[in-house]
Design a protein around this motif. Structure first.
Motif, short mmCIF file in Angstrom:
data_model
loop_
_atom_site.label_atom_id
_atom_site.label_comp_id
_atom_site.label_asym_id
_atom_site.label_seq_id
_atom_site.Cartn_x
_atom_site.Cartn_y
_atom_site.Cartn_z
N UNK A 1 49.95 67.70 -45.50
CA UNK A 1 50.38 67.02 -46.71
C UNK A 1 51.90 67.24 -47.37
N UNK A 2 52.05 68.66 -47.22
CA UNK A 2 53.44 68.85 -47.80
C UNK A 2 54.58 68.28 -47.12
N UNK A 3 54.11 68.51 -45.43
CA UNK A 3 55.43 67.79 -44.44
C UNK A 3 55.38 66.39 -44.87
N UNK A 4 54.30 65.76 -44.86
CA UNK A 4 54.44 64.05 -45.08
C UNK A 4 55.12 63.83 -46.47
N UNK A 5 54.79 64.63 -47.57
CA UNK A 5 55.58 64.56 -48.81
C UNK A 5 56.96 64.41 -48.74
N UNK A 6 57.45 65.23 -47.76
CA UNK A 6 58.94 65.35 -47.58
C UNK A 6 59.76 64.20 -46.98
N UNK A 7 58.86 63.34 -46.33
CA UNK A 7 59.47 62.09 -45.73
C UNK A 7 59.29 60.95 -46.99
N UNK A 8 60.44 60.34 -47.03
CA UNK A 8 60.77 59.20 -47.91
C UNK A 8 59.93 58.05 -47.12
N UNK A 9 58.92 57.64 -47.72
CA UNK A 9 58.05 56.55 -47.42
C UNK A 9 57.86 55.38 -48.45
N UNK A 10 58.89 54.77 -49.12
CA UNK A 10 58.81 53.72 -49.91
C UNK A 10 57.76 52.39 -49.78
N UNK A 11 57.06 52.30 -50.75
CA UNK A 11 56.05 51.23 -50.49
C UNK A 11 55.02 51.18 -49.51
N UNK A 12 54.72 52.49 -49.08
CA UNK A 12 53.84 52.78 -47.90
C UNK A 12 52.42 53.38 -48.54
N UNK A 13 51.40 52.90 -47.72
CA UNK A 13 50.15 53.57 -47.88
C UNK A 13 49.96 54.71 -46.83
N UNK A 14 49.70 55.91 -47.30
CA UNK A 14 49.57 57.15 -46.23
C UNK A 14 48.05 57.66 -46.23
N UNK A 15 47.44 57.69 -45.08
CA UNK A 15 46.33 58.34 -44.87
C UNK A 15 46.31 59.49 -43.76
N UNK A 16 45.84 60.78 -44.37
CA UNK A 16 46.07 61.84 -43.36
C UNK A 16 44.36 62.17 -43.08
N UNK A 17 44.18 62.20 -41.73
CA UNK A 17 42.60 62.77 -41.43
C UNK A 17 42.88 63.81 -40.43
N UNK A 18 41.92 64.77 -40.34
CA UNK A 18 41.72 65.98 -39.41
C UNK A 18 41.44 65.19 -38.20
N UNK A 19 41.84 65.78 -36.99
CA UNK A 19 41.44 65.25 -35.71
C UNK A 19 40.25 66.53 -35.25
#
Length: 76
Positions: free
Chosen positions: A55-73
Motif C-alpha cells: 500500500x505504501x509503495x503504491x501511494x507514492x505513485x501519482x495516479x490521478x483519477x484512478x481506481x486502484x485495487x491491491x490483492x494478495x496473490x
C-alpha cells in the motif's frame, strides 16, 4: 509476499508509472489490459514484505483519477 495491483484510469498509466517499482526492485510483471467500459486497466505484480509495504509503495505513485485495487496473490 506477492500482490497484484489493478489500476483503472482514463488513459494508459501502468507502463510509465511502473518505473518507481522497477527502481525499488519489487516489480515482477506489468501490463495493460484490454480497454473496458470503465476505461483503461492495467496491472503490476509486486513482491514486497507485507500488505502495508504494498500500500505504501503504491501511494507514492501519482495516479490521478484512478481506481486502484491491491490483492494478495497466493503462492503455491
Amino acid at each position: 509476499m506477492r500482490f497484484m495491483v489493478f489500476v483503472r484510469s482514463p488513459r494508459p498509466l501502468v507502463a510509465q508509472h511502473g518505473d518507481a517499482l522497477v527502481r525499488a526492485g519489487v516489480l515482477l510483471d506489468a501490463g495493460d489490459l484490454v480497454p473496458g467500459a470503465f476505461g483503461v486497466s492495467g496491472y503490476w505484480l509486486i513482491d514486497v514484505r507485507d500488505q502495508e509495504e504494498a500500500v505504501e509503495r503504491i501511494r507514492r505513485i501519482h495516479l490521478p483519477a484512478c481506481v486502484v485495487e491491491i490483492r494478495q496473490v497466493a503462492v503455491v
